[in-house]
Enzyme design. Structure first.
Site, PDB file in Angstrom:
ATOM      1  N   TRP A  28      -1.979 -18.649 -27.599  1.00 58.46           N
ATOM      2  CA  TRP A  28      -1.851 -19.770 -26.663  1.00 58.46           C
ATOM      3  C   TRP A  28      -2.833 -20.895 -26.987  1.00 58.46           C
ATOM      4  CZ3 TRP A  28      -2.738 -14.710 -25.355  1.00 58.46           C
ATOM      5  CH2 TRP A  28      -4.073 -14.337 -25.175  1.00 58.46           C
ATOM      6  N   GLU A  45      -3.032 -17.666 -18.812  1.00 56.09           N
ATOM      7  CA  GLU A  45      -4.073 -17.381 -17.815  1.00 56.09           C
ATOM      8  C   GLU A  45      -3.591 -16.389 -16.767  1.00 56.09           C
ATOM      9  OE1 GLU A  45      -7.142 -17.926 -17.994  1.00 56.09           O
ATOM     10  OE2 GLU A  45      -7.189 -19.354 -19.633  1.00 56.09           O
ATOM     11  N   THR A  51      -5.635  -8.416 -17.404  1.00 58.32           N
ATOM     12  CA  THR A  51      -5.133  -7.750 -18.599  1.00 58.32           C
ATOM     13  C   THR A  51      -5.981  -8.191 -19.786  1.00 58.32           C
ATOM     14  OG1 THR A  51      -2.924  -7.835 -17.629  1.00 58.32           O
ATOM     15  CG2 THR A  51      -3.027  -7.442 -19.971  1.00 58.32           C
ATOM     16  N   GLY A  89       1.473  -4.448 -15.479  1.00 57.51           N
ATOM     17  CA  GLY A  89       0.793  -4.123 -14.226  1.00 57.51           C
ATOM     18  C   GLY A  89       0.605  -5.321 -13.308  1.00 57.51           C
ATOM     19  N   TYR A  90       0.119  -5.042 -12.117  1.00 56.56           N
ATOM     20  CA  TYR A  90      -0.113  -6.092 -11.111  1.00 56.56           C
ATOM     21  C   TYR A  90       1.100  -6.997 -10.995  1.00 56.56           C
ATOM     22  CZ  TYR A  90      -4.891  -4.496 -11.608  1.00 56.56           C
ATOM     23  OH  TYR A  90      -6.015  -3.726 -11.662  1.00 56.56           O
ATOM     24  N   TYR A 128     -10.224 -19.773 -10.101  1.00 52.11           N
ATOM     25  CA  TYR A 128     -10.506 -19.616 -11.536  1.00 52.11           C
ATOM     26  C   TYR A 128      -9.366 -20.187 -12.376  1.00 52.11           C
ATOM     27  CZ  TYR A 128     -10.202 -17.795 -16.145  1.00 52.11           C
ATOM     28  OH  TYR A 128     -10.013 -17.741 -17.502  1.00 52.11           O
ATOM     29  N   ASP A 146     -14.785 -16.680 -14.425  1.00 55.27           N
ATOM     30  CA  ASP A 146     -14.209 -15.339 -14.248  1.00 55.27           C
ATOM     31  C   ASP A 146     -15.314 -14.306 -14.480  1.00 55.27           C
ATOM     32  OD1 ASP A 146     -14.600 -15.299 -16.960  1.00 55.27           O
ATOM     33  OD2 ASP A 146     -12.556 -14.732 -17.500  1.00 55.27           O
ATOM     34  N   CYS A 208     -26.193 -14.737 -30.725  1.00 55.63           N
ATOM     35  CA  CYS A 208     -25.796 -15.647 -29.649  1.00 55.63           C
ATOM     36  C   CYS A 208     -26.348 -17.059 -29.872  1.00 55.63           C
ATOM     37  CB  CYS A 208     -26.311 -15.109 -28.310  1.00 55.63           C
ATOM     38  SG  CYS A 208     -25.824 -16.140 -26.916  1.00 55.63           S
ATOM     39  N   CYS A 214     -32.013 -17.923 -23.398  1.00 52.27           N
ATOM     40  CA  CYS A 214     -31.505 -16.949 -22.431  1.00 52.27           C
ATOM     41  C   CYS A 214     -32.652 -16.247 -21.701  1.00 52.27           C
ATOM     42  CB  CYS A 214     -30.621 -15.918 -23.140  1.00 52.27           C
ATOM     43  SG  CYS A 214     -29.908 -14.711 -22.006  1.00 52.27           S
ATOM     44  N   THR A 304      -5.334  -0.058  -8.453  1.00 49.38           N
ATOM     45  CA  THR A 304      -6.606  -0.701  -8.107  1.00 49.38           C
ATOM     46  C   THR A 304      -7.314   0.025  -6.962  1.00 49.38           C
ATOM     47  OG1 THR A 304      -5.512  -2.746  -8.661  1.00 49.38           O
ATOM     48  CG2 THR A 304      -7.655  -2.947  -7.611  1.00 49.38           C
TER      49      THR A 304
END
Ligand code: ADE
Length: 368
Positions: A28, A45, A51, A89-90, A128, A146, A208, A214, A304
């Site tokens: 995507w 999204e 997932t 799912g969901y 989100y 998220d 990173c 950080c 869930t």
């Protein structure tokens, strides 16, 4: 803590430079410079809400091949979309997907609205997802937060309040970092950083781009953040699925009630999945009068909010009529019906245990 004070400010530029070298190639995602198609971003999204990227990819390809535009998806029957979603799912996501496509087609002339606020008004789009679409598809400086981004930001600023209390501080800190240039790439870079470097366990801090910025890493607490509340154990529920095979070989195929768990999906006839039904009362719920036998073993499936123990009762050779809400389906129709994973497990359970099931053998024709 002097070493914390000496840390550099984390910059969006450092993250974007890292993203330009390490971005994941995902179906995507557009190549640099190309405009993202809001339909493809929205679809990805929604699929990625609960997932993994690996699981979503083949579904994304199948959906965009079959329904290349939001108008195509809006015109498709809901049953086709539910069947194509089977296994992800969901399933409320699939019903909302259809409702959203129809709203975009009917109320927005087939074009997705381009602000977070208007996107949020659409079915299935929460804060989100609205922010992710606004940033990635429309270049708006929206903060898409998220679970991955929560982890990155909680560590970056050593936010050690437990979730969900920490959410407001994490959101504000993220919003303050979103650049006005390339906000969509920033959102995707955060996702990639969370998925590949700032992982829940054993983060690869040495790789990173924010290593010198950080606070969590500097204080040696990165891996422990964000602090999560203890998870409640999932309750266990029992249910029974019924495998009825007609004399002519067809199988009883039902459709789940429109609302609720697995709403609208094709399924074996079953007792309510969220009630706890013991196998000794199974026959009170059987779809037809017949000689039912309980197959040995059971299926485990985790939803869930609960863990399901599913028992299977089977009967063969019936000539009964299919009760309301069900039909007799050929093996091929069953295969194509798009059963959710728990029902596929039930079918596999039957296949493994049914003795004497006629096995159609094909003679191999060998070349040469
Ligand atoms: N997770 C959620 N949305 C994503 C996206 N667009 N790319 C990669 N991972 C994601």
């Amino acid at each position: 803590m002097a070493h914390l004070n000496s840390l550099a400010q984390p910059s969006a530029a450092a993250l974007l430079a890292w993203y330009d070298r390490h971005r994941r190639d995902l179906p995507w995602r557009e190549h640099s410079g190309a405009c993202a198609d809001p339909y493809r971003i929205w679809l990805s999204e929604i699929m990625l809400q609960q997932t993994t990227v690996a699981a979503a990819k083949p579904y994304f390809r199948a959906f965009t091949q079959r329904w290349p535009t939001v108008a195509d998806l809006a015109a498709a029957p809901l049953d086709d979309i539910l069947a194509a979603w089977a296994g992800l799912g969901y399933y409320a996501r699939a019903r909302n997907l259809h409702a959203c496509a129809r709203t975009v087609a009917a109320d927005h002339g087939g074009r997705f609205p381009d602000t977070e606020e208007d996107l949020r008004a659409l079915p299935g789009i929460g804060p989100y997802t609205a922010a992710a679409i606004a940033a990635i598809a429309f270049g708006r400086p929206a903060a898409a937060v998220d679970g991955n981004v929560e982890r990155v930001i909680a560590r970056l600023f050593a936010i050690d309040d437990p979730l969900p209390k920490a959410k407001a501080a994490i959101r504000d800190a993220t919003a303050a970092m979103v650049p006005s240039e390339r906000p969509g790439d920033f959102a995707q870079a955060m996702m990639d950083l969370g998925a590949t470097i700032c992982t829940p366990k054993r983060p690869a801090c040495t790789l990173c781009p924010w290593l010198g910025s950080c606070q969590g890493e500097a204080a040696g607490v990165a891996e422990r953040l964000p602090v999560k509340p203890a998870k409640a154990e999932r309750p266990v529920r029992r249910a029974i699925a019924f495998w009825a095979q007609h004399e002519d070989g067809r199988i009883l195929l039902a459709r789940r009630p429109e609302h609720g768990l697995l709403g609208g999906m094709a399924a074996l006839w079953a007792t309510p999945l969220t009630a706890d039904t013991a196998p000794n009362v199974a026959l009170d719920f059987a779809p037809i009068e017949a000689e039912w036998r309980r197959l040995p073993g059971e299926i485990e499936h985790v939803f869930t909010h609960f863990r399901l123990r599913l028992f299977v009762f089977a009967t063969r050779g019936t000539t009964a009529a299919a009760p309301l809400g069900s039909r007799w389906a050929t093996e091929q129709e069953l295969e194509k019906a798009g059963l959710p994973t728990v029902m596929r497990k039930a079918v596999a359970h039957v296949r493994e245990r049914q003795e004497g099931r006629p096995v159609r053998r094909r003679r191999r024709i060998r070349n040469g």
